[in-house]
Enzyme design. Structure first.
Site: not given
Ligand code: M6R
Length: 619
Positions: A2, A28, A74, A100-101, A492, A496, A499, A515, A614
């Site tokens: 958040c 966030r 969030w 937040n938390g 990755e 991406k 996501e 496999h 984020k």
């Molecule tokens: O801030 P961080 O790099 O520790 O975050 C880790 C993951 O949450 C972050 O890389 C997430 O997978 C991204 N949204 C990917 O784009």
């Protein structure tokens, strides 16, 4: 997760400053938002939805006051509804809180407060905090004491800001969740003085919330309380004053705007050449093929062929995209003859391996990811030395680890990590070169690193990724394959795409396709194959491409053209010839663009994909 904002000292501009700060923090969390102002009484406006919905709601609501707090959420406890949006109020409305938390013992506290006659109006864990504070006030405590007593009852993680009727102050507390105070001069410039005079104070989960007003910040630590009432007073749990340093943020406010791009993600993809230059500046010297990274001067590894060092190996802990960077890093260290392992941070924390005399490296863009922090703390508690490889100065990892190596990518707002992944890979190369590798590998790699920003620019200028994305935007599923350094990039590429487009995508080690996953390949499953160089790995991957073709699977080769991958592919995404390590970064740029354009064509919420945040500050 958040976003929190607080503002003191901007007079009639307070409400606008809060809402503006929330818009900057929307990355966030973005499922509900709200603000509270303190005047003669506390007035609140909050709503489910995005900041735009909050702005709409504010049109029909009259809030007054010259200090306030705000929140963008969030959800963790309860769905995104108006009632669950923050700020939360106490029974009589004399206390407003944003949080937040996660408060782990909230149910016990809620039961206790309910039994004492207090009525809850939301499903959130947060709401216990204003009720507890007001209970303290009703028992005759001074406002600050009541707030502190409420915080003392909490178990879990929190960054909290509160307003209490009748006190011209913002109260704050942190534990395991970031909070930073900005100190500016009156007006709206950042030519800040930190001494006497009319000062403006901001409180936020992250600096972009107030960067345009000031670059001067104070980071709060776990267990600290802050009172902002025209000055900033920080105290520890016992109420003892803590002397804090003021840090100056080095990036500009413009870096947190879209600069004409439709989305932050596209802007950040295009910022990669600059981000990489910043990362490498002053750290590599092509003339002498040397690497100069003072932050890791006292880190060295024992080499099998002799050579004394402090550490026998390295364990990487990370999540998501950063975990892919960690996987890539293990190969760098293996090539240097140093044992290395990459762990998903959540698994490391659940089932910790022996730390031995390994260096434990947390790879994290934000430096706040709860799983990664937990793994690093686990390693520390077992006597391990830790290093934070992060983009965020002042982050919890930065402050808690024994060493920090910054990736210097600049602020990244899009939820999808793009330029920070490139920065992580480049910085991990610096780490291995500075601490583990022999002069021979430096001689070939240093020039490749120096060429990298220009080559990334070339890929961005010449990419046909948009046309390829257009062609495959209706695919049923997307596969990504690669070997060696290209394998984490395949993972990755898939992350991406899924996501931000919400489409199914998987990444595989190229050799693994046959496999099992090959059973899923058909004409509706494009396979993106990363093929670099003309050596054995490239030849084998071309073999895997042929296996896909034989099952009518369309193939997109991401290649430097040195193998005959292009001959067997339906489409080619070209990258310049380079070192296999830097080729991984170049191929990844093409895959970032594919993900972006597929998602854009499907009309997805690219910068704020559904269900994601984020910075993931809960485990
Ligand atoms: O801030 P961080 O790099 O520790 O975050 C880790 C993951 O949450 C972050 O890389 C997430 O997978 C991204 N949204 C990917 O784009």
């Amino acid at each position: 997760m958040c976003g929190i904002i607080g503002c003191f000292g901007r007079g009639d501009e307070t409400l606008d400053t809060l809402v503006h700060g929330l818009a900057k923090l929307e990355y966030r969390g973005y499922d509900s938002a709200g603000v509270a102002l303190l005047g003669d009484e506390i007035t609140v406006c909050k709503t489910a939805g995005e900041i735009a919905d909050l702005r709409d709601a504010l049109r029909s609501k009259s809030l007054s006051g010259h200090l306030g707090i705000g929140h963008t959420r969030w959800s963790t406890h309860g769905p995104p509804t108006d009632a669950n949006a923050h700020p939360h109020l106490s029974e009589r409305g004399s206390v407003a809180v944003v949080h937040n938390g996660i408060i782990e013992n909230y149910q016990t506290l809620r039961d206790e407060l309910t039994a004492a006659g207090r009525t809850f109006t939301s499903d959130t864990d947060t709401e216990v905090v204003p009720h507890l504070t007001e209970q303290g006030l009703d028992e005759g405590m001074e406002p600050e004491a009541a707030f502190r007593a409420a915080i003392e009852r909490l178990e879990g993680s929190y960054a909290i800001a509160a307003l209490i009727e009748g006190v011209n102050a913002i109260f704050a507390a942190r534990n395991d969740s970031p909070l930073v105070v900005g100190i500016g001069s009156d007006g709206s410039t950042d030519d800040t003085t930190t001494g006497d005079g009319d000062q403006v104070f901001f409180l936020a989960s992250d600096v972009p919330a107030f960067r345009e007003f000031t670059a001067d910040v104070v980071y709060l630590e776990d267990g600290e309380f802050a009172r902002i009432d025209g000055t900033l007073a920080v105290t520890d749990r016992d109420g003892t004053p803590v002397s804090k340093s003021i840090h100056t943020v080095e990036w500009d406010a413009e870096e947190t705007g879209k600069s004409g791009y439709d989305h932050f993600m596209l802007k950040e993809i295009h910022e990669q050449p600059r981000a990489l230059r910043q990362c490498l500046r002053g750290r590599v010297n092509e003339l002498t093929a040397s690497v100069d990274v003072p932050d890791v001067d006292d880190i060295s590894f024992v080499h099998p062929g002799g050579g004394r060092g402090k550490f026998s190996g390295v364990q990487f802990v990370a999540c998501g995209t950063s975990y892919h960077a960690a996987m890539y890093a293990t190969q760098l260290f293996h090539e240097a003859g140093v044992p290395a392992q990459a762990f998903l941070a959540s698994e490391y924390a659940t089932s910790p391996p022996p730390v031995g005399d390994n260096l434990v490296v947390g790879v994290s863009q934000s430096g706040e990811t709860a799983d990664t922090l937990s793994a690093l703390r686990e390693a520390s508690s077992r006597g391990g030395q830790t290093l934070a490889l992060t983009n965020t100065v002042g982050s919890t990892m930065n402050r808690e680890c024994d060493h920090t190596l910054l990736i210097r990518s600049g602020p990244e707002i899009g939820v999808a990590a793009t330029k920070t992944f490139a920065g992580q890979l480049a910085t991990l190369n610096l780490l291995s070169l500075a601490t583990a590798e022999r002069p021979a590998s430096r001689r070939s790699l240093v020039p490749a690193l120096r060429e990298l920003p220009g080559q990334v620019q070339q890929v961005l200028d010449e990419s046909n990724a948009e046309a390829v994305a257009e062609h495959y935007a209706d695919a049923r599923s997307y596969f990504f394959i690669g070997r060696g350094y290209q394998y984490p990039v395949a993972l990755e590429g898939a992350l991406k795409l899924k996501e931000i487009s919400y489409e199914h995508a998987e990444g595989f080690a190229a050799g693994e396709l046959k496999h099992g996953p090959l059973a899923l390949v058909d004409e509706e499953t494009p396979v993106f194959a990363l093929v670099v160089g003309d050596g054995e790995p490239a030849r084998k991957t071309v073999g895997n491409i042929k296996e896909v073709e034989a099952r009518d699977g369309p193939v997109v080769a991401v290649t430097d053209g040195r193998s005959d991958a292009g001959r067997y592919a339906d489409h080619v995404l070209s990258i310049p010839e380079s070192h296999p390590r830097t080729a991984a970064i170049l191929g990844n740029v093409q895959l970032q663009l594919v993900a972006y354009h597929v998602a854009n064509r499907l009309g997805r919420s690219i910068d704020r994909p559904r269900n994601l945040a984020k910075s993931v500050t809960v485990e």
